[in-house]
Design a protein around this motif. Sequence first.
Motif, PDB file in Angstrom:
ATOM      1  N   LYS A  95       0.839  -1.197   0.000  1.00  0.00           N
ATOM      2  CA  LYS A  95       0.000   0.000   0.000  1.00  0.00           C
ATOM      3  C   LYS A  95       0.873   1.246   0.000  1.00  0.00           C
ATOM      4  CE  LYS A  95      -3.825  -2.186   2.411  1.00  0.00           C
ATOM      5  NZ  LYS A  95      -4.676  -2.164   3.593  1.00  0.00           N
ATOM      6  N   SER A  96       0.453   2.244  -0.775  1.00  0.00           N
ATOM      7  CA  SER A  96       1.220   3.488  -0.856  1.00  0.00           C
ATOM      8  C   SER A  96       0.713   4.537   0.129  1.00  0.00           C
ATOM      9  CB  SER A  96       1.178   4.048  -2.278  1.00  0.00           C
ATOM     10  OG  SER A  96      -0.164   4.277  -2.666  1.00  0.00           O
ATOM     11  N   GLU A  97      -0.345   4.226   0.833  1.00  0.00           N
ATOM     12  CA  GLU A  97      -0.862   5.148   1.847  1.00  0.00           C
ATOM     13  C   GLU A  97      -1.414   4.338   3.011  1.00  0.00           C
ATOM     14  OE1 GLU A  97      -4.229   8.614   2.274  1.00  0.00           O
ATOM     15  OE2 GLU A  97      -3.308   8.296   0.323  1.00  0.00           O
ATOM     16  N   ILE A  98      -0.726   4.407   4.156  1.00  0.00           N
ATOM     17  CA  ILE A  98      -1.153   3.628   5.321  1.00  0.00           C
ATOM     18  C   ILE A  98      -1.282   4.531   6.542  1.00  0.00           C
ATOM     19  CG2 ILE A  98      -0.057   1.500   4.519  1.00  0.00           C
ATOM     20  CD1 ILE A  98       2.123   2.122   6.727  1.00  0.00           C
ATOM     21  N   ASP A  99      -1.969   4.023   7.535  1.00  0.00           N
ATOM     22  CA  ASP A  99      -2.000   4.670   8.847  1.00  0.00           C
ATOM     23  C   ASP A  99      -0.856   4.080   9.657  1.00  0.00           C
ATOM     24  OD1 ASP A  99      -4.309   6.183   8.355  1.00  0.00           O
ATOM     25  OD2 ASP A  99      -5.615   4.512   8.921  1.00  0.00           O
ATOM     26  N   GLY A 100       0.070   4.928  10.069  1.00  0.00           N
ATOM     27  CA  GLY A 100       1.202   4.474  10.870  1.00  0.00           C
ATOM     28  C   GLY A 100       0.818   4.385  12.333  1.00  0.00           C
ATOM     29  N   VAL A 101       1.299   3.334  12.993  1.00  0.00           N
ATOM     30  CA  VAL A 101       1.028   3.109  14.408  1.00  0.00           C
ATOM     31  C   VAL A 101       2.355   2.837  15.108  1.00  0.00           C
ATOM     32  CG1 VAL A 101      -0.176   1.617  16.065  1.00  0.00           C
ATOM     33  CG2 VAL A 101      -1.238   2.130  13.867  1.00  0.00           C
ATOM     34  N   ALA A 102       2.568   3.480  16.257  1.00  0.00           N
ATOM     35  CA  ALA A 102       3.791   3.239  17.028  1.00  0.00           C
ATOM     36  C   ALA A 102       3.780   1.810  17.567  1.00  0.00           C
ATOM     37  CB  ALA A 102       3.899   4.243  18.168  1.00  0.00           C
ATOM     38  N   GLN A 103       4.904   1.117  17.410  1.00  0.00           N
ATOM     39  CA  GLN A 103       5.095  -0.246  17.887  1.00  0.00           C
ATOM     40  C   GLN A 103       6.372  -0.295  18.717  1.00  0.00           C
ATOM     41  OE1 GLN A 103       3.052  -2.877  17.233  1.00  0.00           O
ATOM     42  NE2 GLN A 103       1.705  -1.655  15.948  1.00  0.00           N
ATOM     43  N   TYR A 104       6.397  -1.130  19.740  1.00  0.00           N
ATOM     44  CA  TYR A 104       7.605  -1.281  20.553  1.00  0.00           C
ATOM     45  C   TYR A 104       8.745  -1.873  19.735  1.00  0.00           C
ATOM     46  CZ  TYR A 104       5.291  -0.310  24.999  1.00  0.00           C
ATOM     47  OH  TYR A 104       4.634   0.285  26.028  1.00  0.00           O
ATOM     48  N   LEU A 105       9.914  -1.340  19.943  1.00  0.00           N
ATOM     49  CA  LEU A 105      11.177  -1.880  19.441  1.00  0.00           C
ATOM     50  C   LEU A 105      12.229  -1.457  20.454  1.00  0.00           C
ATOM     51  CD1 LEU A 105      12.974  -3.230  17.294  1.00  0.00           C
ATOM     52  CD2 LEU A 105      13.202  -0.998  16.226  1.00  0.00           C
ATOM     53  N   SER A 106      12.291  -2.190  21.547  1.00  0.00           N
ATOM     54  CA  SER A 106      13.142  -1.815  22.672  1.00  0.00           C
ATOM     55  C   SER A 106      14.213  -2.860  22.890  1.00  0.00           C
ATOM     56  CB  SER A 106      12.318  -1.696  23.953  1.00  0.00           C
ATOM     57  OG  SER A 106      11.264  -0.804  23.783  1.00  0.00           O
ATOM     58  N   LYS A 107      15.379  -2.399  23.283  1.00  0.00           N
ATOM     59  CA  LYS A 107      16.460  -3.317  23.642  1.00  0.00           C
ATOM     60  C   LYS A 107      16.600  -3.306  25.158  1.00  0.00           C
ATOM     61  CE  LYS A 107      19.101  -2.885  19.407  1.00  0.00           C
ATOM     62  NZ  LYS A 107      20.385  -2.521  18.800  1.00  0.00           N
ATOM     63  N   LEU A 108      16.565  -4.513  25.731  1.00  0.00           N
ATOM     64  CA  LEU A 108      16.693  -4.658  27.172  1.00  0.00           C
ATOM     65  C   LEU A 108      17.917  -5.480  27.507  1.00  0.00           C
ATOM     66  CD1 LEU A 108      13.031  -5.675  28.108  1.00  0.00           C
ATOM     67  CD2 LEU A 108      14.022  -3.383  28.082  1.00  0.00           C
ATOM     68  N   SER A 109      18.676  -5.028  28.481  1.00  0.00           N
ATOM     69  CA  SER A 109      19.765  -5.806  29.023  1.00  0.00           C
ATOM     70  C   SER A 109      19.175  -6.662  30.134  1.00  0.00           C
ATOM     71  CB  SER A 109      20.843  -4.879  29.580  1.00  0.00           C
ATOM     72  OG  SER A 109      21.840  -5.616  30.248  1.00  0.00           O
ATOM     73  N   VAL A 110      19.363  -7.985  30.049  1.00  0.00           N
ATOM     74  CA  VAL A 110      18.795  -8.908  31.030  1.00  0.00           C
ATOM     75  C   VAL A 110      19.871  -9.861  31.528  1.00  0.00           C
ATOM     76  CG1 VAL A 110      16.492  -8.804  30.006  1.00  0.00           C
ATOM     77  CG2 VAL A 110      18.070 -10.604  29.302  1.00  0.00           C
ATOM     78  N   TYR A 111      19.611 -10.481  32.677  1.00  0.00           N
ATOM     79  CA  TYR A 111      20.559 -11.454  33.214  1.00  0.00           C
ATOM     80  C   TYR A 111      19.822 -12.522  34.007  1.00  0.00           C
ATOM     81  CZ  TYR A 111      19.938  -9.007  37.655  1.00  0.00           C
ATOM     82  OH  TYR A 111      19.397  -8.446  38.784  1.00  0.00           O
ATOM     83  N   ASP A 112      20.493 -13.665  34.150  1.00  0.00           N
ATOM     84  CA  ASP A 112      20.024 -14.705  35.054  1.00  0.00           C
ATOM     85  C   ASP A 112      21.214 -15.085  35.927  1.00  0.00           C
ATOM     86  OD1 ASP A 112      21.634 -16.307  33.465  1.00  0.00           O
ATOM     87  OD2 ASP A 112      20.011 -17.533  32.667  1.00  0.00           O
ATOM     88  N   GLN A 113      21.178 -16.237  36.568  1.00  0.00           N
ATOM     89  CA  GLN A 113      22.279 -16.615  37.462  1.00  0.00           C
ATOM     90  C   GLN A 113      23.591 -16.855  36.722  1.00  0.00           C
ATOM     91  OE1 GLN A 113      19.216 -18.152  37.815  1.00  0.00           O
ATOM     92  NE2 GLN A 113      18.629 -17.299  39.784  1.00  0.00           N
ATOM     93  N   LYS A 114      23.534 -17.144  35.419  1.00  0.00           N
ATOM     94  CA  LYS A 114      24.732 -17.531  34.675  1.00  0.00           C
ATOM     95  C   LYS A 114      25.205 -16.486  33.674  1.00  0.00           C
ATOM     96  CE  LYS A 114      22.988 -22.196  34.644  1.00  0.00           C
ATOM     97  NZ  LYS A 114      22.378 -23.165  33.784  1.00  0.00           N
ATOM     98  N   ASP A 115      24.287 -15.868  32.930  1.00  0.00           N
ATOM     99  CA  ASP A 115      24.659 -15.055  31.782  1.00  0.00           C
ATOM    100  C   ASP A 115      23.926 -13.725  31.739  1.00  0.00           C
ATOM    101  OD1 ASP A 115      26.431 -16.919  30.449  1.00  0.00           O
ATOM    102  OD2 ASP A 115      24.643 -18.111  30.001  1.00  0.00           O
ATOM    103  N   GLN A 116      24.418 -12.879  30.845  1.00  0.00           N
ATOM    104  CA  GLN A 116      23.760 -11.611  30.546  1.00  0.00           C
ATOM    105  C   GLN A 116      23.527 -11.589  29.039  1.00  0.00           C
ATOM    106  OE1 GLN A 116      25.416  -8.283  32.459  1.00  0.00           O
ATOM    107  NE2 GLN A 116      23.827  -6.918  31.756  1.00  0.00           N
ATOM    108  N   ALA A 117      22.431 -10.948  28.623  1.00  0.00           N
ATOM    109  CA  ALA A 117      22.092 -10.894  27.198  1.00  0.00           C
ATOM    110  C   ALA A 117      21.349  -9.604  26.906  1.00  0.00           C
ATOM    111  CB  ALA A 117      21.218 -12.094  26.815  1.00  0.00           C
ATOM    112  N   VAL A 118      21.165  -9.342  25.603  1.00  0.00           N
ATOM    113  CA  VAL A 118      20.343  -8.225  25.164  1.00  0.00           C
ATOM    114  C   VAL A 118      19.157  -8.811  24.422  1.00  0.00           C
ATOM    115  CG1 VAL A 118      20.213  -6.169  23.712  1.00  0.00           C
ATOM    116  CG2 VAL A 118      22.292  -6.627  25.027  1.00  0.00           C
ATOM    117  N   PHE A 119      17.962  -8.437  24.861  1.00  0.00           N
ATOM    118  CA  PHE A 119      16.735  -8.870  24.220  1.00  0.00           C
ATOM    119  C   PHE A 119      16.154  -7.699  23.453  1.00  0.00           C
ATOM    120  CE2 PHE A 119      15.317 -12.290  27.536  1.00  0.00           C
ATOM    121  CZ  PHE A 119      16.318 -13.134  27.089  1.00  0.00           C
ATOM    122  N   VAL A 120      15.648  -7.971  22.250  1.00  0.00           N
ATOM    123  CA  VAL A 120      14.891  -6.985  21.494  1.00  0.00           C
ATOM    124  C   VAL A 120      13.424  -7.319  21.708  1.00  0.00           C
ATOM    125  CG1 VAL A 120      14.341  -6.083  19.207  1.00  0.00           C
ATOM    126  CG2 VAL A 120      16.700  -6.648  19.780  1.00  0.00           C
TER     127      VAL A 120
END
Length: 178
Positions: A41-66
């Motif tokens: 489509k050449s004409e759409i209604d734009g809607v904000a959507q999440y695209l966040s990067k989070l730094s997370v960890y557990d007992q063993k490792d650390q990672a980045v989640f999108v």
Amino acid sequence: MCTATIDDVVHGSGWYYIGCGVCHTKATKGPTTLMCKKCGKSEIDGVAQYLSKLSVYDQKDQAVFVVLGDAGEELTGKKAAELVERYYQANEDVGEDHIVPVPQAMIDIIGQTRKFIAKVSNHNLNGKSQTLTVTKVLPLKAPEPVVETGENVDGESDSGRRSADGVEFKGVKRAKCG
């Protein structure tokens, strides 16, 4: 599926994108409107959507989640479109290309431990960013309260009174998550 604690919201990148209102694919700017390559489509209604990067960890490792789309709403309890709109309403003097700061709803998730369902592919592990894409966020099940019954040292039953102010109750109530 993994359980991890959110350490931080990664700074230096936007936390949302403008997507097609139908398929949520990132919208592209046309000469006068937003367009969607996926829908054609050449004409759409734009809607904000999440695209966040989070730094997370557990007992063993650390990672980045999108965190994309609905998973962001599952984390914050708010739609990205609502947060973006609220920001622009409060800051009418900023231009369209202004970078919207990370909202308080995103900051408030730091320190939370959640269950994440992540999509893992070769791209995630061999790409230069090595991030994992979260497709769903589940609340952790709250532990069941421990209620002991029996005799106290003074001989009174323990099941009727539970607090120092003498409030009696028939059962344990707890807040529902979600």
